[in-house]
Design an enzyme around this catalytic site. Sequence first.
Site, PDB file in Angstrom:
ATOM      1  N   CYS A   1       1.586  -7.373   7.864  1.00 54.15           N
ATOM      2  CA  CYS A   1       1.772  -6.174   8.686  1.00 54.15           C
ATOM      3  C   CYS A   1       0.457  -5.807   9.391  1.00 54.15           C
ATOM      4  CB  CYS A   1       2.318  -5.039   7.826  1.00 54.15           C
ATOM      5  SG  CYS A   1       3.149  -3.757   8.777  1.00 54.15           S
TER       6      CYS A   1
ATOM      7  N   HIS B   1       7.186  -7.337   4.401  1.00 50.31           N
ATOM      8  CA  HIS B   1       6.663  -6.944   3.089  1.00 50.31           C
ATOM      9  C   HIS B   1       7.633  -7.385   1.985  1.00 50.31           C
ATOM     10  CE1 HIS B   1       3.389  -4.248   4.382  1.00 50.31           C
ATOM     11  NE2 HIS B   1       4.191  -3.842   5.350  1.00 50.31           N
TER      12      HIS B   1
END
Length: 476
Positions: free
Chosen positions: A325, A422
């Site tokens: 991310c 994630h």
Amino acid sequence: MIQGAGSNVGKSMLVAGIARACVKRGMSVAPFKPQNMSNNAAVTADGGEIGRAQALQAMACGLDPLVDMNPVLLKPESEIGAQVIVQGKRFATMKARDYGKQKSKLMPPVLDSFRRIGKDRDLVIVEGAGSPAEVNLRAGDIANMGFASAANVPVVLVGDIDRGGVIAQLVGTHAVLPPEDEALIKGFAINKFRGDTTLFAEGMDIIAARTDWTPLGIIPWFADAWKLPAEDVMDIASRKGGAIKIAVPRLNRIANFDDLDPLTATADVTVEIIEAGRPLPGDADLVIIPGSKSTIADLAHFRAQGWDVDLAAHVRRGGHVLGVCGGYQMLGTEIIDDDGIEGAPARVPGLGLLNVRTVMVPHKRLALSEATYLATGDRVSGYEIHIGMTEGPDCNRAWLSLHGRNEGATSADGKVMGCYLHGLFAADAFRAAFLASIGKPVTAHDYTQSIEDTLDALADHLEAHMDIHQLLTLAG
């Protein structure tokens, strides 16, 4: 409602353990936290985001996480300001002083969420935030006694004996609370006791005599707490495992670091959190750059520590790098934020280890996702929670397939990788295959089952040391 006589007394874990204990008794249970402050968020089944601790508590209840379990989430973006998430969606970005003036207006949605989450359930266990003794924050409070009073919820106050001064914690809280708030507290418990609990019997009597609260038990230190997902990155820092060394620079606004939990639970792995002012270790097998709530600011912090130089040296030595991310965005050649989404408009050079660039966009992507690890075909489940679009030549070497599209990027030599997904490492087969791909095979480990087993053990621990029956009586 479980409130604490201070921060980090173990409220989150106690709520999870009590919830699992009551589920094992055959009850329908749900968790609730009116207001949480954390950048470690979970994406919910109904498309929003809540604190990671409430997602664990939902798991303890056998439920999918829902936005109503944590209707107000504060995500710090600077020393004085935070993004305010209400019922799973961005509401505003406010300075702390402005939020203090506005927070009372959030009580109606908080109470709406509380009523919905409790509908048709036997029990809702509510977690407070910080301490109710912070009476200077009582006006407009939605996190502790303000909520307990508005919802007419009985309170159990928990003290942390490991820090010392627990009698003062509890009796002092009794002393400073206004009478109408003090009357809401029906019982108390002592948490994190090390040694022979009978040695504090007199202390329990003193607290009970001075407060007139019902004692609910002395809870010994739960040694397996480290096996549960961490809410605070500092809870990861002391976990040492095996010979595989993974270094993780601690960013100022580190976010969604639950990617690390399955790795710390793997016997062959040591995850080392690198604090500011320390160099990245030269003997790390893998450096993970985690998510960030403020990517550009954290990239500046990264460079200020000299970690960019350390990381370049790590790569020259043949070390591996994974950015997730915000960490993925930092690894590229440039981050473009012309609209000032993260702060002042800016264009900054990235670390240049991936030939990609990121453009910040106003819309935040929130999604639960299923993906395939292209190298092996292993399935993974995870979530996306980011702003920004990343593109460039290294995306042609994607290493995930996500909803039929390629995801992620890999450097030409295969040593540096990044992605937006994630939660990858919770998939046992992927975790083993990924570590094997960097030359570090690991012992098989069922991560999700280990969490379930630990929640069961925590429930048994509380049944043995806390008067759950009396707690349920106090709850009506």
